[in-house]
Design a protein around this motif. Structure first.
Motif, short mmCIF file in Angstrom:
data_model
loop_
_atom_site.label_atom_id
_atom_site.label_comp_id
_atom_site.label_asym_id
_atom_site.label_seq_id
_atom_site.Cartn_x
_atom_site.Cartn_y
_atom_site.Cartn_z
N ARG A 146 -5.87 9.50 2.58
CA ARG A 146 -6.13 10.36 3.73
C ARG A 146 -5.18 9.97 4.86
N GLY A 147 -4.51 10.96 5.39
CA GLY A 147 -3.59 10.71 6.49
C GLY A 147 -2.17 10.38 6.05
N ARG A 148 -2.01 9.84 4.83
CA ARG A 148 -0.68 9.51 4.31
C ARG A 148 -0.18 10.54 3.31
N GLY A 149 -1.10 11.25 2.71
CA GLY A 149 -0.73 12.24 1.70
C GLY A 149 -0.50 11.61 0.35
N ALA A 150 0.33 12.25 -0.45
CA ALA A 150 0.64 11.80 -1.80
C ALA A 150 1.93 11.00 -1.78
N VAL A 151 1.85 9.76 -2.28
CA VAL A 151 3.00 8.86 -2.28
C VAL A 151 3.23 8.37 -3.70
N VAL A 152 4.49 8.37 -4.13
CA VAL A 152 4.84 7.90 -5.46
C VAL A 152 4.58 6.40 -5.55
N THR A 153 3.90 5.99 -6.61
CA THR A 153 3.56 4.57 -6.79
C THR A 153 4.76 3.78 -7.29
N GLU A 154 4.66 2.47 -7.18
CA GLU A 154 5.73 1.58 -7.64
C GLU A 154 5.92 1.67 -9.15
N SER A 155 4.83 1.94 -9.87
CA SER A 155 4.90 1.94 -11.34
C SER A 155 5.26 3.29 -11.92
N ALA A 156 5.63 4.26 -11.09
CA ALA A 156 5.86 5.63 -11.56
C ALA A 156 7.20 5.84 -12.25
#
Length: 117
Positions: free
Chosen positions: A70-80
């Motif tokens: 919430r507030g940051r949105g969708a962020v790509v993870t380190e393991s992606a």
């Protein structure tokens, strides 16, 4: 970032959208720590329902590819990110499939069969 969906396809829109993100990750266009566009932005750009986008984002979250906050949105993870060797192997497979005139539907079916074996 350009996501694409085909409204005439039999594949559900949320699956198409999630696959589009996976493709961008595999190509290295998307990297760890990058933010995806908001669900509202994607829905407006593709003229689809926001809940469709949210469902795609939730699927990607469940796979560990993105983090939803919430507030940051969708962020790509380190393991992606995919290992470069795997991407090279996929590219080589596609080259061979094209050389042998194997269609994408057949190739996909073969991969799914092998993956579930």
């Amino acid at each position: 970032m350009l996501f694409r969906v085909d409204p005439t396809s039999t594949v559900p829109l949320f699956d198409q959208l999630a696959a589009s993100v996976r493709t961008e990750l595999a190509r290295g266009t998307l990297r760890a720590g990058e933010r995806l566009p908001s669900a509202r932005e994607v829905a407006a750009a593709l003229d689809i329902n926001i809940h469709t986008v949210l469902k795609a984002y939730q699927e990607l979250r469940d796979e560990g590819l993105i983090d939803l906050r919430r507030g940051r949105g969708a962020v790509v993870t380190e393991s992606a990110g995919l290992p470069p060797e795997l991407l090279a192997a996929v590219r080589a497979l596609v080259v061979e499939a094209r050389r042998g005139e194997v269609g994408v539907t057949t190739l996909t079916a073969l991969i799914r069969e092998e993956y579930s074996a």
